[in-house]
Design a protein around this motif. Sequence first.
Motif, short mmCIF file in Angstrom:
data_model
loop_
_atom_site.label_atom_id
_atom_site.label_comp_id
_atom_site.label_asym_id
_atom_site.label_seq_id
_atom_site.Cartn_x
_atom_site.Cartn_y
_atom_site.Cartn_z
N PHE A 17 0.86 -1.10 0.18
CA PHE A 17 -0.08 -0.04 -0.02
C PHE A 17 0.78 1.20 0.01
N HIS A 18 1.81 1.35 0.94
CA HIS A 18 2.49 2.56 1.26
C HIS A 18 3.49 2.68 -0.16
N ILE A 19 4.02 1.68 -0.84
CA ILE A 19 4.92 1.96 -1.89
C ILE A 19 4.46 2.81 -3.25
N ILE A 20 3.11 2.56 -3.19
CA ILE A 20 2.31 3.50 -4.26
C ILE A 20 2.48 4.91 -4.02
N PHE A 21 2.30 5.13 -2.79
CA PHE A 21 2.41 6.71 -2.17
C PHE A 21 3.74 7.33 -2.28
N ALA A 22 4.77 6.14 -1.80
CA ALA A 22 6.11 6.63 -1.89
C ALA A 22 6.61 7.19 -3.19
N ALA A 23 6.20 6.11 -4.39
CA ALA A 23 6.69 6.47 -5.33
C ALA A 23 6.31 7.86 -6.01
N ILE A 24 4.61 7.93 -6.00
CA ILE A 24 4.09 8.96 -6.43
C ILE A 24 4.82 10.36 -5.61
N GLY A 25 5.19 10.27 -4.31
CA GLY A 25 5.85 11.51 -3.70
C GLY A 25 7.06 11.72 -4.17
N ILE A 26 7.72 10.85 -4.97
CA ILE A 26 9.18 11.01 -5.31
C ILE A 26 8.98 11.59 -6.75
N ALA A 27 7.98 11.31 -7.43
CA ALA A 27 7.88 11.84 -8.90
C ALA A 27 6.94 12.93 -8.96
N LEU A 28 5.89 12.95 -8.43
CA LEU A 28 5.00 14.17 -8.74
C LEU A 28 5.55 15.21 -8.41
N PRO A 29 6.09 15.59 -7.52
CA PRO A 29 6.64 16.98 -7.23
C PRO A 29 7.55 17.53 -8.25
N LEU A 30 8.37 16.53 -8.84
CA LEU A 30 9.45 16.80 -10.19
C LEU A 30 8.50 17.33 -11.22
N MET A 31 7.32 16.99 -11.41
CA MET A 31 6.40 17.22 -12.62
C MET A 31 5.76 18.64 -12.30
N HIS A 182 17.58 2.02 -9.45
CA HIS A 182 16.49 1.07 -10.04
C HIS A 182 15.20 1.56 -9.44
N MET A 183 14.97 1.98 -7.95
CA MET A 183 13.64 2.10 -7.61
C MET A 183 13.36 3.52 -7.89
N SER A 184 14.27 4.35 -7.87
CA SER A 184 14.08 5.75 -8.27
C SER A 184 13.55 5.97 -9.62
N LEU A 185 14.09 5.38 -10.64
CA LEU A 185 13.78 5.44 -11.96
C LEU A 185 12.40 4.80 -12.14
N ALA A 186 11.98 3.70 -11.38
CA ALA A 186 11.01 3.10 -11.13
C ALA A 186 9.91 4.11 -10.76
N ALA A 187 9.96 4.82 -9.86
CA ALA A 187 9.18 5.78 -9.38
C ALA A 187 8.91 7.01 -10.45
N TYR A 188 9.80 7.40 -10.98
CA TYR A 188 9.44 8.41 -12.10
C TYR A 188 8.90 7.80 -13.29
N ALA A 189 9.24 6.50 -13.69
CA ALA A 189 8.47 5.95 -14.73
C ALA A 189 7.15 5.53 -14.49
N ALA A 190 6.71 5.05 -13.41
CA ALA A 190 5.32 4.56 -13.04
C ALA A 190 4.65 5.87 -12.96
N THR A 191 4.96 6.90 -12.19
CA THR A 191 4.15 7.95 -11.77
C THR A 191 3.86 8.87 -13.07
N GLY A 192 5.09 8.73 -13.89
CA GLY A 192 4.99 9.65 -15.17
C GLY A 192 3.81 9.03 -16.09
N LEU A 193 3.91 7.77 -16.47
CA LEU A 193 3.02 7.00 -17.29
C LEU A 193 1.66 7.06 -16.75
N LEU A 194 1.64 6.77 -15.19
CA LEU A 194 -0.04 6.86 -14.46
C LEU A 194 -0.48 8.19 -14.93
N VAL A 195 0.14 9.40 -14.47
CA VAL A 195 -0.40 10.57 -14.92
C VAL A 195 -0.58 10.83 -16.34
#
Length: 444
Positions: A17-31, A182-195
């Motif tokens: 559950f938490h890892i979804i929000f952690a990934a978005i919290g990494i990438a969405l502020p950059l966008m 690997h995980m940081s890139l995964a966060a940016y990739a997942a959040t970017g394509l989700l948005v």
Amino acid sequence: MTNLLAARLQMAMSLGFHIIFAAIGIALPLMMCIAEACWLRTGHPVYRVLARRWAKGAAILFAVGAVSGTVLSFELGLLWPGFMKFAGPIIGLGFGLEGFAFFTEAIFLGLYLYGWERLPARAHWLAGAIVAASGALSGVLVLSVNAWMNTPAGFRLVNGRAVEIDPLAALVSPAMLAEALHMSLAAYAATGLLVAGVHAVLLMKDRENPFHRKALGIALTVGGLASILQPMSGHYAAHVVAETQPVKLAAMEGQFQTERRAPLRIGGLPDPGTGTTPYALEIPAGLSILAYNDPNAEVKGLEAFPSDVRPPVRVVHLSFQVMVACGMAMAGVSLWAGLSWWRSRSVPTARAFLWAVALASPLGMIAIEAGWTVTEVGRQPWIIHDVMRTTDAVTSVPGLGISLAVYTVLYAGLGWIVVMLLLHQFRSSPRADELAAALTEDSH
């Protein structure tokens, strides 16, 4: 239900559950920062509207992520007291620094949200940049702890006790760089394509909307670049796993026999009984190249390790296959976007492309969940690789089944709240005519 099973189920649910929000919290502020930077550079008000919308979404997700992350910190002590007693003095620095990064992110997110009309434009953008940087740093510091669990360092084991502790060495354990990258890139990739998927769907309904066009462009830039770079970080991560956790590599690939020119398997269902992985498409020498950059390199199979230290091979292999399949599909859509932009110098909006982005949008989060399963289940039966077994770390306090039920209800409630809030955000997305009127008013 045993304490071990209940604790593992609860921890798996909490992390998942938490890892979804952690990934978005990494990438969405950059966008969000990129959108505001475009506004500062071009003066086009639509970028300002976009930055404010994404900031609201980031605030919602940050709040829920903070709650689920706090729950996780309690669970580590309550469910795994043996682990915390041993590991606390070694990895405490990582947790402490992560707390500092988290509070920095929270402070500057507040400044960003409430400083639109109160801070100078460049100072306001800088506050957002600090949010993006501290969010990324927070993720890296958490990953440093997980990397230490996979490749423990910074201490010497004497009679079951850790001595000569070096917290800095523990912070930068052998797997730290590979996992963080690997995980940081995964966060940016997942959040970017989700948005991007969200705005692609909305763009299909309102094809002339400049808000969704520009949002799609920024999201595809962030998610697309990360998706294309991700296979390279995965190749590096495979090297690290091959050197530090060869039994995990063998489980990931369904490799039972030790052999040179080991094949890379696509698909397949490992059968521990026969020591084979039927139904797999095998690429000769592919695994030897992936792990060691040498087609003739020897790869250890599961049979080279005692049966009591082998992870559940089917779970690990299938999760790895899901992760790779999702990642390759995301990279394919990202290359399509890049080629289309290169030809037309504009964000692609063909209906077939928008459908492809929409269909690919959840794949990043699926890949993250699958990859995290590979990382955690692939380390079993160890909670600290080759140091402490998971069975020795779990609490002996009874009643964990009740705790599991309560936390399941908690996460279901939090998930429902997030979905309702985000649906409200999407429904209030400006239409083209409303946006044109708002921009005209803003320009005056």
